[in-house]
Design a protein around this motif. Structure first.
Motif, PDB file in Angstrom:
ATOM      1  N   THR A 100       4.265   4.268  -0.990  1.00 13.92           N
ATOM      2  CA  THR A 100       4.299   2.715  -0.285  1.00 13.92           C
ATOM      3  C   THR A 100       3.244   1.771  -0.268  1.00 13.92           C
ATOM      4  O   THR A 100       2.269   2.856   0.188  1.00 13.92           O
ATOM      5  CB  THR A 100       5.445   3.889   0.648  1.00 13.92           C
ATOM      6  OG1 THR A 100       5.756   2.350   1.249  1.00 13.92           O
ATOM      7  CG2 THR A 100       4.420   4.011   2.032  1.00 13.92           C
ATOM      8  N   VAL A 101       4.125   1.183  -0.321  1.00 18.31           N
ATOM      9  CA  VAL A 101       3.083   0.141  -0.023  1.00 18.31           C
ATOM     10  C   VAL A 101       3.086  -0.343   1.878  1.00 18.31           C
ATOM     11  O   VAL A 101       2.458  -1.823   2.422  1.00 18.31           O
ATOM     12  CB  VAL A 101       3.168  -1.039  -1.046  1.00 18.31           C
ATOM     13  CG1 VAL A 101       2.811  -1.287  -2.043  1.00 18.31           C
ATOM     14  CG2 VAL A 101       4.478  -1.467  -0.674  1.00 18.31           C
ATOM     15  N   THR A 114       2.702  -0.570   5.369  1.00 19.74           N
ATOM     16  CA  THR A 114       1.350   0.507   6.333  1.00 19.74           C
ATOM     17  C   THR A 114       1.757  -0.074   7.677  1.00 19.74           C
ATOM     18  O   THR A 114       3.239  -1.665   7.613  1.00 19.74           O
ATOM     19  CB  THR A 114       0.319  -0.179   5.970  1.00 19.74           C
ATOM     20  OG1 THR A 114       0.123  -1.749   5.907  1.00 19.74           O
ATOM     21  CG2 THR A 114       0.381  -0.049   4.229  1.00 19.74           C
ATOM     22  N   ARG A 173       5.057   6.994  -6.914  1.00 14.10           N
ATOM     23  CA  ARG A 173       4.333   5.396  -6.799  1.00 14.10           C
ATOM     24  C   ARG A 173       4.513   5.934  -5.027  1.00 14.10           C
ATOM     25  O   ARG A 173       5.521   5.609  -4.325  1.00 14.10           O
ATOM     26  CB  ARG A 173       4.467   4.771  -6.598  1.00 14.10           C
ATOM     27  CG  ARG A 173       3.733   4.052  -7.266  1.00 14.10           C
ATOM     28  CD  ARG A 173       4.938   2.251  -7.811  1.00 14.10           C
ATOM     29  NE  ARG A 173       4.967   0.848  -7.183  1.00 14.10           N
ATOM     30  CZ  ARG A 173       5.183  -0.625  -7.815  1.00 14.10           C
ATOM     31  NH1 ARG A 173       5.811  -0.353  -8.515  1.00 14.10           N
ATOM     32  NH2 ARG A 173       4.689  -1.229  -7.340  1.00 14.10           N
TER      33      ARG A 173
END
Length: 123
Positions: free
Chosen positions: A72-73, A75, A70
């Protein structure tokens, strides 16, 4: 006696394993060689066996495979806006930040605050 190489790159150790396994040495012998050069904590014998098996079967690359995990969320924009909000009110809690950033989970908020921004809890 050789000087032990401290903290080698994984691909360096894997290259040595690949080279020694091509010479048809046993995994135990390869492990002893690895321990002499990189120290006893470089890699356990079970991992050496796994890599020898992989190199003899199909593997020819000593670098890490790309992971399809998944993404990374977190930013840079999210970190910057979170830092601005924290500097606006230094007496924050994860709950108050969770109200201000409802799209971000509490665990991600905590990870940004503790690992990216290096803020610590003060009592």
């Amino acid at each position: 006696m050789f000087k032990i190489i401290e903290s080698p790159a994984p691909c360096e150790v894997w290259s040595v394993i690949r080279f020694l396994s091509a010479r048809n040495l046993s995994a135990a012998h390869i492990h002893r060689q690895i321990c002499e050069v990189y120290g006893a904590t470089a890699m356990c014998e079970g991992k050496v066996r796994k890599w020898v098996r992989d190199f003899k079967a199909v593997r020819d690359n000593v670098h890490d495979d790309s992971y399809s995990g998944r993404p990374t969320v977190i930013t840079d924009d999210m970190v910057a806006s979170l830092e601005a909000k924290i500097l606006e009110n230094r007496r924050f809690t994860i709950s108050t930040l969770s109200d201000d950033f409802p799209e971000v989970s509490r665990s991600v908020l905590y990870k940004i605050i503790s690992e990216k921004l290096n803020f610590k809890k003060l009592c």
